[in-house]
Design a protein around this motif. Structure first.
Motif, PDB file in Angstrom:
ATOM      1  N   ILE A   1       1.416  -4.484   2.249  1.00  0.00           N
ATOM      2  CA  ILE A   1       1.942  -4.960   3.595  1.00  0.00           C
ATOM      3  C   ILE A   1       3.483  -5.010   3.164  1.00  0.00           C
ATOM      4  O   ILE A   1       3.725  -5.955   2.196  1.00  0.00           O
ATOM      5  N   SER A   2       4.248  -4.403   3.611  1.00  0.00           N
ATOM      6  CA  SER A   2       5.728  -4.289   3.392  1.00  0.00           C
ATOM      7  C   SER A   2       5.889  -3.911   2.099  1.00  0.00           C
ATOM      8  O   SER A   2       5.308  -2.772   1.892  1.00  0.00           O
ATOM      9  N   ASP A   3       6.641  -4.636   1.121  1.00  0.00           N
ATOM     10  CA  ASP A   3       6.995  -3.751  -0.152  1.00  0.00           C
ATOM     11  C   ASP A   3       6.700  -4.608  -1.335  1.00  0.00           C
ATOM     12  O   ASP A   3       7.723  -5.048  -2.016  1.00  0.00           O
ATOM     13  N   PRO A   4       5.377  -5.089  -1.729  1.00  0.00           N
ATOM     14  CA  PRO A   4       5.235  -5.640  -3.164  1.00  0.00           C
ATOM     15  C   PRO A   4       5.713  -4.931  -4.009  1.00  0.00           C
ATOM     16  O   PRO A   4       5.800  -3.652  -4.156  1.00  0.00           O
ATOM     17  N   ALA A   5       6.321  -5.657  -5.214  1.00  0.00           N
ATOM     18  CA  ALA A   5       6.962  -4.981  -6.387  1.00  0.00           C
ATOM     19  C   ALA A   5       6.401  -5.286  -7.651  1.00  0.00           C
ATOM     20  O   ALA A   5       5.914  -6.567  -7.656  1.00  0.00           O
ATOM     21  N   GLU A   6       6.486  -4.554  -8.874  1.00  0.00           N
ATOM     22  CA  GLU A   6       5.887  -4.921  -9.934  1.00  0.00           C
ATOM     23  C   GLU A   6       6.846  -6.209 -10.477  1.00  0.00           C
ATOM     24  O   GLU A   6       8.127  -6.182 -10.469  1.00  0.00           O
TER      25      GLU A   6
END
Length: 299
Positions: free
Chosen positions: A43-48
């Protein structure tokens, strides 16, 4: 504290009750490592987050999260354990860490969340009403986790009590004997809340090693040992060996192993010893566990 990553605990990672396990490893932020193939959808843009608790983790910035396709694996109706490693400081949204839940009218399913005060709650709904203590129940601890450090947060229902653990120690519990139940439309989320189709209560922070065990309530000792890194693979209980004081009767000797037979004369004096044929017929695995002090009671 050298915590143990769940994937290294063979007794859990190989347990059929482990239904979802998200390690958020580098390049595999949506991968389910439980073997059940419940892949996440961003959902949207999870990042590492390269500085995760166990290497890689996922960073969520207040509008990021994950969903998963609803499945029976996400709907425990008996004992369960849900756990996450979380690092957060801003919890003004009252973020949900994990849910398999809906609230179209009735409260149905489970949620693990952090309140705006930084305390962790586990809620369990039965999909039959909205009365606290009857149709649903929740428990909230009093140990704050919104300090920017990694914390091991675990929620458990053992069939009698709902429990919350923080960093290997039980934080709170409350009695509740009613099993969770789920609505026809159920929302599985990691990092946000969804009651009736709209995502909210997003986490600002990082998550690592998120898991759901459907059918098993981990014990306090197991949770503590995962946190402090002392847990070992738990093998099935070993069969008890024969104690030195055991007296073996003919009926028992016949049942020890199909390969064991007794060759004994009809008349046995008190000083009778085991004949060579008997000693040869006892298998090595059995003879090793029988001490010389064992006597034969023979009629």
């Amino acid at each position: 504290m050298a915590a143990t990553e769940l994937q290294l605990v063979n007794s859990l990672i190989n347990d059929a009750a482990l239904k979802a396990y998200y390690r958020f490893s580098t390049g595999a932020l949506t991968t389910d490592s439980s073997g059940e193939a419940h892949t996440l959808t961003a959902i949207s843009d999870p990042a590492e987050d390269a500085s995760g608790k166990f290497g890689g983790a996922v960073a969520l910035d207040g509008d990021d999260a994950y969903s998963a396709t609803d499945h029976a694996d996400f709907k425990p109706t008996g004992p369960f354990t849900v756990g996450v490693w979380v690092k957060a400081s801003d919890v003004t949204a009252g973020p949900v860490l994990f849910q398999s839940y809906s609230k179209n009218t009735n409260r149905a399913g489970i949620t693990l969340s952090i309140g705006t005060n930084g305390y962790v709650s586990l809620l369990q709904g039965c999909n039959n009403g909205t009365t606290a203590g009857t149709h649903y129940q929740s428990v909230t601890g009093d140990v704050g986790v919104a300090d920017g450090n990694w914390h091991f947060v675990v929620g458990v229902w053992d069939g009698s009590y709902i429990r919350v653990y923080i960093d290997g120690t039980e934080d709170a519990n409350t009695a509740f004997a009613n099993a969770p139940a789920y609505a026809a439309t159920n929302y599985v989320r990691v990092g946000c809340y969804n009651a009736a189709g709209t995502n909210s209560n997003f986490l600002t922070g990082s998550l690592d090693d998120v898991f759901l065990i459907n059918g098993t309530a981990l014990s306090a000792d197991q949770i503590e040992s995962i946190y402090d890194g002392t847990i070992n693979s738990v093998s099935p209980s070993a069969s008890p060996s024969v104690s030195p004081s055991t007296s073996i009767s003919p009926s028992l000797s016949r049942s020890i192993s199909p390969s064991i037979s007794l060759s004994i004369s009809k008349s046995v004096s008190p000083s009778t010893s085991i004949s060579p044929s008997l000693s040869r017929s006892i298998s090595p695995s059995i003879s090793k566990s029988i001490s010389p002090s064992i006597s034969l009671s023979i009629s």
